[in-house]
Design an enzyme around this catalytic site. Sequence first.
Site, PDB file in Angstrom:
ATOM      1  N   ASP A 101     -12.035  -1.167   9.378  1.00  0.00           N
ATOM      2  CA  ASP A 101     -10.965  -1.900   8.708  1.00  0.00           C
ATOM      3  C   ASP A 101      -9.675  -1.088   8.604  1.00  0.00           C
ATOM      4  O   ASP A 101      -9.708   0.117   8.356  1.00  0.00           O
ATOM      5  CB  ASP A 101     -11.463  -2.238   7.291  1.00  0.00           C
ATOM      6  CG  ASP A 101     -10.434  -2.975   6.460  1.00  0.00           C
ATOM      7  OD1 ASP A 101     -10.113  -4.108   6.822  1.00  0.00           O
ATOM      8  OD2 ASP A 101      -9.960  -2.422   5.458  1.00  0.00           O
TER       9      ASP A 101
ATOM     10  N   GLU B  71      -9.801  -2.407  13.775  1.00  0.00           N
ATOM     11  CA  GLU B  71      -8.806  -3.392  13.365  1.00  0.00           C
ATOM     12  C   GLU B  71      -7.441  -2.749  13.237  1.00  0.00           C
ATOM     13  O   GLU B  71      -7.234  -1.863  12.414  1.00  0.00           O
ATOM     14  CB  GLU B  71      -9.164  -4.000  12.011  1.00  0.00           C
ATOM     15  CG  GLU B  71      -8.175  -5.082  11.634  1.00  0.00           C
ATOM     16  CD  GLU B  71      -7.907  -5.217  10.137  1.00  0.00           C
ATOM     17  OE1 GLU B  71      -7.544  -6.313   9.725  1.00  0.00           O
ATOM     18  OE2 GLU B  71      -8.036  -4.227   9.399  1.00  0.00           O
TER      19      GLU B  71
HETATM   20  C1  LIG Z   1      -8.838  -8.357   9.203  1.00  0.00           C
HETATM   21  C2  LIG Z   1      -9.223  -7.537   8.007  1.00  0.00           C
HETATM   22  O1  LIG Z   1     -10.376  -7.210   7.832  1.00  0.00           O
HETATM   23  N1  LIG Z   1      -8.271  -7.222   7.182  1.00  0.00           N
HETATM   24  C3  LIG Z   1      -8.517  -6.461   6.017  1.00  0.00           C
HETATM   25  C4  LIG Z   1      -7.630  -5.260   6.060  1.00  0.00           C
HETATM   26  O2  LIG Z   1      -7.793  -4.498   4.931  1.00  0.00           O
HETATM   27  C5  LIG Z   1      -7.507  -5.148   3.727  1.00  0.00           C
HETATM   28  C6  LIG Z   1      -7.796  -4.169   2.655  1.00  0.00           C
HETATM   29  O3  LIG Z   1      -9.042  -3.573   2.878  1.00  0.00           O
HETATM   30  C7  LIG Z   1      -8.336  -6.419   3.562  1.00  0.00           C
HETATM   31  O4  LIG Z   1      -7.851  -7.150   2.463  1.00  0.00           O
HETATM   32  C8  LIG Z   1      -8.226  -7.265   4.783  1.00  0.00           C
HETATM   33  O5  LIG Z   1      -9.090  -8.355   4.693  1.00  0.00           O
END
Ligand SMILES: CC(=O)N[C@H]1CO[C@H](CO)[C@@H](O)[C@@H]1O
Length: 584
Positions: free
Chosen positions: A229, A302
């Site tokens: 993440d 990500e």
């Molecule tokens: C796509 C994804 O997983 N986004 C995450 C990125 O990080 C933030 C904080 O951890 C999350 O709120 C998101 O959902």
Amino acid sequence: MNLLGVLIVGFVAPCILVSGAGENPSKDWWETASIYQIYPRSFKDSNGDGIGDLKGITQMLPYLKEIGVDVTWLSPIFKSPMADFGYDISDFFDIQPEYGTLKDLDDLIATAKQIGIKVLLDLVPNHSSDENEWFIKSLKKERGYEDFYVWHPGYPDPKNATNRLPPSNWVSDFRYSAWTWREERQEFYLHQFHRKQPDFNYRNPAVVQQMKNIMRFWLKRGIDGFRIDAVPFLFEVTPDKNGNYPNEPLSGESNDPDDYNYVKHIYTLDQPETTDMVYQWRQVVDEFQRENGGDTRILLTEAYSPLNVLMQYYGNGTHNGSHVPFNFHLITELNGTSKAPDFENVVNTWINAMPAGRTANWVLGNHDQRRVASRYGVEKIDLLNMLLMILPGVAVNYNGEEIGMTDVWISWQDTVDPQACNTDPAHYNAVSRDVARTPFQWNDEKNSGFSTGSHTWLPMATNYTQINVETEREYTRSHLNTYKRAKQLRRYSRTFQDGDFKMLAINENIIGIRRSLQNDNTFVMVANVGSKLERVNLLALEDSLNLMEVVLSSDNSPRRIGDVVHPLEVILLPSEALYLRTRA
Ligand SMILES: CC(=O)N[C@H]1CO[C@H](CO)[C@@H](O)[C@@H]1O
Ligand SMILES: *[C@@H]1O[C@H](CO)[C@@H](O)[C@H](O)[C@H]1NC(C)=O
Ligand SMILES: *[C@@H]1O[C@H](CO)[C@@H](O)[C@H](O)[C@H]1NC(C)=O
Ligand SMILES: *[C@@H]1O[C@H](CO)[C@@H](O)[C@H](O)[C@H]1NC(C)=O
Ligand SMILES: *[C@@H]1O[C@H](CO)[C@@H](O)[C@H](O)[C@H]1NC(C)=O
Ligand SMILES: *[C@@H]1O[C@H](CO)[C@@H](O)[C@H](O)[C@H]1NC(C)=O
Ligand SMILES: [Ca+2]
Ligand SMILES: [Ca+2]
């Protein structure tokens, strides 16, 4: 759904297309994988509390098998106060009680293994919950934890002697200052997301080590890798010699200093150290495989970062990195009004930018985005799933895309996403992620079969009686069956897996894709992304005058499997998509 579809019988006959047995010796398992993201809170509730859980997922694993999923990644299931629905972890080594226990996860993994589905967990390395014991220790400056998070005393406020000003103008992704004051330590801590998500200090080797321990802990329990993440947020700029952080320059895009887009994130995103951390994590999974055997453990990363940064995540000349640096361009660059040349450009840009020998990947949606059916229009659901399955490399779906789930309107009272709750009743809807997180639609019974409870954590879609797995299973021409058929082609055809790839815009509205492999079938996808009927000549794509046979058509197509078309004139309705095979 097209009711005519029920008249067509004998649909399940992938065998006529089979050239191999599904196993492909020239590729590692993940290189042609179909990945399916499960949002555990919304997938299946096994005990009637209105919240999805691990037992529910285990119960539904045969469904993943049915739709041809190779590997599933679960959004966070770890212990969490749920300020950001599991992306705020208070114990990285335990399961959130409302989702189940470690034993339930072991059962899930064992069942998945039995039926040949791989499982990935979400690794959230950038931050923990403020209720994590490491943060509580850091707050008290306990030995070994003083610098586990990013702390700074800030500055005296010249206008108010009892106030302190934050260390810099950095803004949280969820609005407001990225710095929050703690009386106990008389310092501010950094949080690039919610104030209950303090950022780890990646310049502290103990933090780096701890994160690797977390990875090894879950690998030992039998998972096949991680989806990681928020990677671009890992590092912040090194403070100057006095320990101070620079302000970020104004972006000019917003007049609201509390808005994330108010500043340009040159000191808090995509710092050069980030790629090296990804390479180090790759070493952890590679080393684990060397020591324990079994199939390759994979990393998905990500990052909504510039293309050149994403390409570095793959690795450099001496180091491997992420197997799948998520390619979000089908989400961020295209939508229902995009023209065929836009599609061509987005797809070919990635393919051409990839370093030699790497594997492409394509993500249609996730829990942070509007649903694909709502971004592109429900009439394009089949077209997009068919596009995803014929593109070379890894295909990534978010649960519900296979049945065409749409965004669900949620009232302000029912809103729970912190990103939306940080705004107000007039603005929440524009940023709310709840709309794409509503419970999965299994059947036309109470709560769509998601839960037997009286209440679900987010409301159900109102039209679940039409849009659900059971109903769509029964109609030959449904989103679900189009998806399954496309998956079967992908799984059993060597051409889909290894074939050469060519994509072009045949005109403003028609996209054409050709996959070909010597001594094997050639497949062509043609699709009309425009809004009027088109007569298409395929010679630009397939320079043979051989007749072509329809092997799959979208639910809105008058064509049936087995129909024959002439490459000089294929007629396509708006949003219609066909897979064609050259007749020998
Ligand atoms: C796509 C994804 O997983 N986004 C995450 C990125 O990080 C933030 C904080 O951890 C999350 O709120 C998101 O959902
Ligand atoms: C001064 O700052 C303190 C702490 O932030 C705040 O509680 C107080 O209201 C402020 N006083 C004025 C006059 O703004
Ligand atoms: C590749 O990455 C490693 C680790 O970050 C680094 O030490 C090395 O210099 C890089 N090599 C090249 C060619 O950039
Ligand atoms: C990178 O991974 C590939 C595929 O597993 C392997 O062949 C190669 O040796 C690796 N390179 C490095 C530098 O580890
Ligand atoms: C849709 O995508 C096109 C490019 O493909 C872009 O020009 C347009 O701004 C996008 N529209 C929206 C609403 O995002
Ligand atoms: C289901 O409801 C959504 C949201 O109201 C709507 O966009 C969609 O078109 C509906 N689907 C069908 C098949 O009616
Ligand atoms: Ca439950
Ligand atoms: Ca960080």
